[in-house]
Design an enzyme around this catalytic site. Structure first.
Site, mmCIF file in Angstrom:
data_model
loop_
_atom_site.group_PDB
_atom_site.id
_atom_site.type_symbol
_atom_site.label_atom_id
_atom_site.label_comp_id
_atom_site.label_asym_id
_atom_site.label_seq_id
_atom_site.Cartn_x
_atom_site.Cartn_y
_atom_site.Cartn_z
ATOM 1 N N SER A 42 0.905 -1.266 -0.255
ATOM 2 C CA SER A 42 0.076 0.039 -0.096
ATOM 3 C C SER A 42 0.773 1.324 0.006
ATOM 4 C CB SER A 42 -0.853 0.144 1.212
ATOM 5 O OG SER A 42 -1.302 1.304 1.659
ATOM 6 N N GLY A 43 0.606 2.151 -0.989
ATOM 7 C CA GLY A 43 1.267 3.368 -0.906
ATOM 8 C C GLY A 43 1.029 4.310 0.148
ATOM 9 N N LEU A 44 -0.267 4.124 0.768
ATOM 10 C CA LEU A 44 -0.731 4.844 2.122
ATOM 11 C C LEU A 44 0.184 4.356 3.220
ATOM 12 C CD1 LEU A 44 -2.448 6.785 3.801
ATOM 13 C CD2 LEU A 44 -3.957 4.839 4.023
ATOM 14 N N ASP A 54 0.833 10.665 1.781
ATOM 15 C CA ASP A 54 0.513 9.525 0.721
ATOM 16 C C ASP A 54 0.277 10.661 -0.549
ATOM 17 O OD1 ASP A 54 0.073 7.636 -1.118
ATOM 18 O OD2 ASP A 54 -1.849 7.139 -0.374
ATOM 19 N N ASP A 81 1.013 -1.033 -5.305
ATOM 20 C CA ASP A 81 0.377 0.130 -5.401
ATOM 21 C C ASP A 81 1.352 1.240 -5.815
ATOM 22 O OD1 ASP A 81 -0.928 2.670 -5.257
ATOM 23 O OD2 ASP A 81 -1.083 2.435 -3.077
ATOM 24 N N ASP A 83 0.698 4.042 -7.673
ATOM 25 C CA ASP A 83 0.123 5.477 -7.735
ATOM 26 C C ASP A 83 -0.376 5.658 -9.207
ATOM 27 O OD1 ASP A 83 0.279 5.503 -4.961
ATOM 28 O OD2 ASP A 83 1.994 7.075 -5.005
ATOM 29 N N GLU A 110 -3.321 4.249 -11.207
ATOM 30 C CA GLU A 110 -4.214 4.857 -11.334
ATOM 31 C C GLU A 110 -4.489 5.949 -11.998
ATOM 32 O OE1 GLU A 110 -3.669 5.458 -6.833
ATOM 33 O OE2 GLU A 110 -3.925 7.449 -7.039
ATOM 34 N N LYS A 116 -0.422 12.516 -7.225
ATOM 35 C CA LYS A 116 -1.677 12.134 -7.000
ATOM 36 C C LYS A 116 -1.561 12.756 -5.241
ATOM 37 C CE LYS A 116 -2.148 8.873 -4.416
ATOM 38 N NZ LYS A 116 -2.676 7.777 -4.507
ATOM 39 N N ASN A 118 -3.768 11.180 -1.661
ATOM 40 C CA ASN A 118 -4.584 9.865 -1.104
ATOM 41 C C ASN A 118 -6.035 10.329 -1.475
ATOM 42 O OD1 ASN A 118 -6.531 8.671 1.084
ATOM 43 N ND2 ASN A 118 -4.525 7.365 0.634
ATOM 44 N N SER A 119 -6.810 9.247 -1.692
ATOM 45 C CA SER A 119 -8.176 9.296 -2.323
ATOM 46 C C SER A 119 -9.154 9.750 -1.221
ATOM 47 C CB SER A 119 -8.457 7.884 -2.814
ATOM 48 O OG SER A 119 -7.828 7.521 -3.720
ATOM 49 N N ARG A 154 -6.709 1.226 -12.407
ATOM 50 C CA ARG A 154 -7.541 1.775 -11.158
ATOM 51 C C ARG A 154 -8.056 3.163 -11.735
ATOM 52 N NH1 ARG A 154 -5.196 2.782 -5.251
ATOM 53 N NH2 ARG A 154 -6.129 4.987 -4.777
ATOM 54 N N HIS A 185 -12.425 2.317 -7.395
ATOM 55 C CA HIS A 185 -12.390 3.096 -6.104
ATOM 56 C C HIS A 185 -13.450 3.946 -5.833
ATOM 57 C CE1 HIS A 185 -10.353 3.374 -2.402
ATOM 58 N NE2 HIS A 185 -9.408 4.351 -2.628
#
Ligand code: SPV
Ligand code: MG
Length: 555
Positions: A42-44, A54, A81, A83, A110, A116, A118-119, A154, A185
């Site tokens: 996970s990037g986060l 992130d 991940d 990104d 993504e 980016k 974080n979503s 993604r 997502h």
């Protein structure tokens, strides 16, 4: 089957693929043990573990290092991940080559603009152009070497507020561009928009979801609804943050760690997770050069304890279990040997209970009550290892690492450690010491350049008068594979004639290591004496005990 094939087989099956988010090798091991089918690098989590946002802050190399560590620590497929792909299509090509070469099963990119965010963070959730992202996916698929390597596309259309139609349109374009699976997502609190997506998607390609904000459905319900892969992206990270906060606060509040000891994983668990048992096994097979040794402490026959010492041993154990200024005698022995490069110690004797009551000490039941019974039981464990030296150490010896190392340095098959200063010691006047007569006296008090040839033992035991002797036996002896085989074989023979006299011992049951050594010498075998005049003491009676405590308290 490689891990990419494993992942493809898993999502083609009837069960959901439950994937755990991790950021390092330790997390990977724990997730594999817990039974997850794959890992999400996970990037986060990776960013959070570096204490940075992130937001495309870490470089591709840093992200790849973390993913590689995760892949090495487990046999599970890793979905990395990536990104936005660390740049444009050219960066994506380099990225796929690097990740595939590192043994990563799948990459996920993504359709957001670089850098980016974080979503789940408000603002700046900008989508990249569809055509631009299609180009990146085509670049990714063109760069892979193996036919099974997985590229997941993604779409962040729902995150960026562009609605279901845009999400479906993009997912279809990405599928056509060659993506092997679609990650859709969402940051909705309920699963409805993702369920609506799945309903309209009609299983055109495998779908991956990350239900962080909409946890209501089970993975099985998701599979039934058309999502094949469910990623639990950050629950592990959040659990460890909570655990660290609670533990740190408790240690501060208590001004110490006694209160948390029962709540945290024991060190033995840490060693297990980091692969210490495998390292030990590899050392046993491959380590050459440095001498490998194991310590056997025979505690059988340790019965003539003076009352004042016995009173200190609540559970009636042997001397080795005496508490010496906060640590048992055997634990102090283990520490000294460990610092001399010998990690493992067997304490052999009439014990009950847990084999591994102390870290690094294995309790082995003796084969009978006597010292030679204990020696036999301990040495049998080493019998088939042709590379291993067995160190026999009396259970009442307190020693320093250099003393242990001095004996290890001797290459002879049977060697004993001796101290030439015994005549000066006040102990000599009050005790019957294990004395040694050598084939040539030690050169005490003279300055000699040539260390001379090693001395050989002629006589050893308590029966020697001090003026016949040249040194005192310290209670530590080394047996190489050949020496050990001789001693073991002799012990077996002697055990079969229990009533025979052993030199000065009336029977096998009363015989000690020095009686056995004397028999070996009498049979013509060479026993080498290694001299060491300081750095050890014995805890024979209460006076020794008091003196040891006094010295340890000064350390
Ligand atoms: C991650 O774990 O880094 C993800 C999932 O990309 S999310 O944090 O939900 O964006
Ligand atoms: Mg991410």
């Amino acid at each position: 089957m490689d891990t990419s094939q494993q992942l493809r087989a898993a999502w083609a099956g009837t069960s959901p693929v439950a994937v755990m988010g991790v950021h390092d090798g330790l997390g990977a091991r724990l997730a594999e043990e817990a039974g997850f089918a794959a890992l999400w690098a996970s990037g986060l989590e990776i960013s959070a573990s570096a204490a940075v946002p992130d937001a495309g802050i870490l470089t591709m190399t840093q992200m790849l290092d973390a993913a590689t560590q995760i892949a090495r620590a487990s046999r599970l497929p890793v979905i990395a991940d990536c990104d936005t792909g660390f740049g444009n299509s050219s960066n994506v090509i380099h990225m796929v080559k690097s990740y595939e070469a590192a043994g990563i099963a799948a990459v996920c990119i993504e359709d957001k603009r670089f850098p980016k965010l974080n979503s789940f963070v408000e603002g700046r959730q900008e989508l990249a152009g569809k055509a631009e992202f299609v180009g990146k996916l085509m670049a990714a698929k063109s760069a892979q070497r193996g036919e099974h390597f997985v590229v997941i596309a993604r779409t962040e259309a729902l995150i960026a507020g562009h609605g279901l139609d845009e999400a479906l349109e993009r997912a279809e374009a990405y599928r056509r561009a060659g993506a092997d699976a679609i990650l859709v997502h969402s940051k909705a609190r309920e699963p409805d928009e993702v369920l609506a997506f799945l309903e309209r998607w009609q299983r055109r390609a495998p779908v991956v979801i990350v239900p962080t904000t909409y946890p209501r459905l089970t993975a099985t319900q998701w599979k039934d609804s058309g999502a094949d892969v469910v990623i639990y992206a950050n629950q592990g990270l959040r659990a460890s943050i909570r655990a660290l906060e609670t533990t740190f606060a408790r240690i501060r509040a208590d001004d110490g760690t006694a209160g948390v000891e029962g709540e945290i994983a024991p060190l033995a668990r840490v060693f297990e997770l980091q692969g210490m048992p495998a390292l030990r096994a590899d050392e046993a097979r491959f380590l050459r050069g440095a001498k490998r040794a194991r310590v056997v402490v025979p505690a059988g026959g340790d019965i003539d304890l003076p009352d004042d010492l016995a009173a200190l041993l609540r559970d009636g154990g042997p001397r080795a279990l005496l508490d010496l200024y906060g640590k048992r005698l055997v634990e102090r022995q283990r520490e000294a040997f460990r610092r001399a490069g010998v990690p493992e110690l067997l304490l052999v004797g009439p014990f009950r209970g847990d084999e591994h009551a102390f870290e690094g000490v294995t309790l082995v039941p003796g084969e009978g009550p006597s010292m030679l019974d204990s020696i036999r039981a301990g040495l049998r464990r080493d019998a088939h290892d042709r590379e291993l030296t067995s160190l026999l150490c009396y259970s009442d010896i307190l020693l320093t690492p250099p003393v242990a190392a001095a004996l290890l340095a001797c290459e002879d098959e049977i060697a004993v450690l001796v101290d030439g200063s015994f005549r000066d010691s006040r102990r000599a006047r009050r005790k019957r010491l294990d004395l040694v007569r050598l084939d040539e006296p030690l050169r005490r008090g003279e300055r000699v350049l040539d260390p001379g040839r090693p001395r050989r033992v002629l006589n050893i035991g308590k029966h020697l008068a001090p003026d016949e002797a040249h040194a005192e036996f310290i209670g530590l002896a080394a047996f190489g594979p050949g020496g050990r085989a001789l001693l073991l074989e002799a012990c077996e023979r002697w055990a079969a004639e229990p009533a025979r006299r052993f030199g000065h011992a009336p029977s096998f049951a009363a015989a000690t290591l020095t009686d056995a050594l004397q028999e070996l010498v009498d049979d013509g075998h060479v026993v080498t004496a290694v001299e060491q005049d300081r750095g050890w003491m014995e805890i024979h009676d209460f006076e020794d005990y008091r003196s040891a405590i006094e010295q340890l308290s000064r350390e």
